[in-house]
Structure formats: C-alpha cells, structure tokens
Design an enzyme around this catalytic site. Structure first.
Site, PDB file in Angstrom:
ATOM      1  N   GLN A  72       0.924  -1.274   0.046  1.00 61.89           N
ATOM      2  CA  GLN A  72      -0.203   0.067  -0.090  1.00 61.89           C
ATOM      3  C   GLN A  72       0.990   1.181  -0.008  1.00 61.89           C
ATOM      4  O   GLN A  72       1.759   1.287   0.949  1.00 61.89           O
ATOM      5  CB  GLN A  72      -0.906   0.066   1.290  1.00 61.89           C
ATOM      6  N   CYS A 102      -7.009   6.711   4.712  1.00 61.11           N
ATOM      7  CA  CYS A 102      -6.495   6.840   6.227  1.00 61.11           C
ATOM      8  C   CYS A 102      -6.748   8.329   6.576  1.00 61.11           C
ATOM      9  O   CYS A 102      -6.414   9.591   5.803  1.00 61.11           O
ATOM     10  CB  CYS A 102      -5.037   6.801   5.964  1.00 61.11           C
ATOM     11  N   GLY A 238      -9.764  -6.206   9.431  1.00 64.45           N
ATOM     12  CA  GLY A 238      -8.549  -5.333  10.006  1.00 64.45           C
ATOM     13  C   GLY A 238      -8.502  -5.684  11.386  1.00 64.45           C
ATOM     14  O   GLY A 238      -7.770  -6.806  11.599  1.00 64.45           O
ATOM     15  N   ARG A 239      -8.799  -4.959  12.498  1.00 67.90           N
ATOM     16  CA  ARG A 239      -8.248  -5.180  13.836  1.00 67.90           C
ATOM     17  C   ARG A 239      -8.925  -6.579  14.336  1.00 67.90           C
ATOM     18  O   ARG A 239      -7.971  -7.045  14.976  1.00 67.90           O
ATOM     19  CB  ARG A 239      -9.000  -4.193  14.765  1.00 67.90           C
TER      20      ARG A 239
END
Length: 338
Positions: A72, A102, A238-239
């Site tokens: 990325q 982001c 994600g998390r």
C-alpha cells in the site's frame, strides 16, 4: 505467467487482512501466513515520497514466504506514485494499492489518504500514472472510504468509482464508513461513523465489472461469509484479524477459499514460527519485534493470560530468546491440562 499472477491475487482477495500502520509489518504477515495460505496480506502504508525522494527502499523488504502480499502506497503526486509503484513491482509485490482512506492528521497535511476522496480527478491521474509504470500483470487498486465530512456518500462514491474505473482500476477496497477529517481522531474514525454495508453492496450492483472488497467492522468469519453471500467479491478484515488472528484466519482457507487444509492448533503455529524466530535473532533482531504481533494468538483459549504476561514481561529484554517463547507456550499447556 503474469496473467496467472493477476488471477491468483484476485482470488486471494476474497479474504484479505487490511493494511494497518504499526501492525501489519513483515513479522505480522509471517504469522498470518502460518494461519492462512490463501488470504491476501497488505503492508503498512509506505509513502511514495519516502521511497522516491528519501531513497528508503528498505521499506519494501519482505520475505517471499509472505506471498501473496500487496504494497500500500500513500501519496498524491502522480509522478512520485508511478515511480514508487514501479519500485514496488520490482520488489515482487503482487499488487500496488493507493491509500485514499486514512484520516490521520499526518496524511492530511501531505494531501493523501482520505482527503483524496475530495479530489477524485487527481486520484484518477495518480492511478493512471501508476498503471502505466508497472507490468501489466501487477494490478493497481484503491482503498477508499464512502466519503468524508459533509459529502453525501450516495453521490460522491459512485463518481469516485467511475473516475478510477475509467483510469484503469478494476479492483477497489471500500471501508464502509465516512471519514471525518475535522472533529474525530483517527481512532474515533474507525468506530464512530456508522457503517453502510448496503451502499457498498449497491456499488457492486451498479458496477458489476469492478471487483469490490468490503472493509470495516467485520468481526468473524460468519460475518465475512454473510457479506460474500450478498454478492460482494471480497472482505477485508482489520483489527479482528490482528487482535484475534487464530479466530479469523485459522479456518479461512477451508471456509472462504474451499481449500482442503488441516487446521493448525495455536501451539503448532508457534512451533512453525520457531525457525523464523531463530533466523530473526541470528540477524540481530529482537524477540519482541515478532512476539508483539502474537499476543492475541491464544485469545479466548486456556492460558491466554499467561501467554500474554510472559511475552509482555520478558520478550523485550535484550537477551530474550526462544526460551522466552517456550516459557510463554508452557503457560498455555499447563492451563489446558488444568
């Protein structure tokens, strides 16, 4: 061969682990690869200026055993991003991804990340330049939000997707939340703006030729399977994948990819990582650089607290070695017997 690589990456993106700053480094990705042979893994965001102007090509270092892995990039200058994409492709990454999601202050000041949702024409110029600079078999993709601040997502997202598709992008990862650039911290932006899965599903209906992965709030493989059943091409976790890697990835190959693989127990994953640890330590690395990504490996299982305690207390010491790893593992074995 190049076409085969592109097809393989597209298939792997049926389940991917999101790029997360300070988390998805090469050590984290090596752990995740022990759990799933097929999920697509992403690097932390690497800025194009750091690579092109700063010469920080060491940021591209990765182990071939991590494959398939995507790079990325962050940036907003088409020329710099094109050169950074070329460097990433030469370094062996299977995909080059542009960060348009982001919300941190640092990326806003650099005019990239989620702020690019307000500059869709510039994004189109960036991805066109990147596509022109990389080999044909290396896809250039975009990770974005559904909108920012006071934008109306049902209006801005279709326009954004139309522009990047016209520029040559055929895969996109959509975090199904707005980003509030003013008033919310990056942490709050991961939780407070409401999720809108329906809008992302609608985008797949509107753009059937786009390969769309949905990101945001996915906590289990059950949820991932449910979203895939709605017609989404892929899910990006994600998390949850970082904090509970075994829960998310250990059954992913069988359930998401239909691969006939044997599920490893967490202790077997630790054993499989030992040669990697030994090599890392032999090169002068520190134990905690790897173990910090493994604290959640036993989450919800006997001995999880002891595992975390031993690693948290002892892995950061300068002389910490495999004995610390084995001592932490012994905590789980004793708890299982008890």
């Amino acid at each position: 061969m190049i076409g085969e690589v592109k097809s393989e990456v597209r298939g792997s993106s049926r389940l991917s682990v999101a790029p997360m700053m300070d988390w998805t480094d090469r050590h984290c990705r090596m752990l995740h690869r022990q759990l799933s042979a097929h999920a697509l893994l992403y690097t932390e965001m690497v800025t194009a200026p750091a690579l092109v102007r700063g010469g920080a090509v060491h940021l591209l270092e990765h182990d071939p055993r991590e494959a398939p892995v995507a790079l990325q990039l962050g940036g907003s200058d088409p020329g710099e991003l094109a050169e950074a994409a070329r460097l990433g492709a030469e370094a062996g990454y299977a995909e080059i991804n542009l960060n348009c999601g982001c919300p941190s202050d640092r990326v806003q000041s650099g005019c990239f990340g989620a702020v690019l949702m307000e500059r869709s024409a510039l994004v189109a110029d960036c991805v066109a330049a990147m596509i022109a600079k990389v080999p044909r078999g290396v896809p250039v993709t975009v990770k974005c939000r559904i909108g920012v601040d006071d934008q109306a997502p049902e209006e801005v997202l279709p326009d954004f997707l139309s522009r990047i598709r016209a520029a040559g992008v055929d895969r996109v990862q959509i975090h199904a939340r707005k980003a509030w650039l003013q008033g919310l911290s990056p942490k709050e932006n991961r939780d407070i703006p409401p999720l809108d899965y329906d809008l992302v599903v609608a985008m797949k209906t509107a753009y059937p030729d786009l390969h769309i992965s949905l990101n945001g709030g996915i906590q289990s493989l059950d949820e991932a399977e449910s979203l895939l059943a709605r017609g989404i091409d892929g899910v990006m976790v994600g998390r949850a994948a970082y904090q509970r890697p075994f829960d998310i990835l250990a059954e992913a190959d069988a359930r998401i990819f239909g691969a006939p693989t044997r599920r490893r127990a967490p202790a077997e994953v630790v054993a499989a990582m030992e040669p990697y640890f030994a090599d890392h330590l032999a090169r002068g690395g520190r134990l905690h650089q790897v173990t910090r990504h493994m604290l959640g490996l036993f989450a919800g299982r006997p001995g999880a607290r002891g595992w975390r305690r031993v690693l948290s207390e002892r892995a950061h010491r300068p002389d910490a070695g495999l004995d610390v790893l084995r001592a932490a593992l012994a905590e789980t074995e004793g708890a299982a017997v008890a």
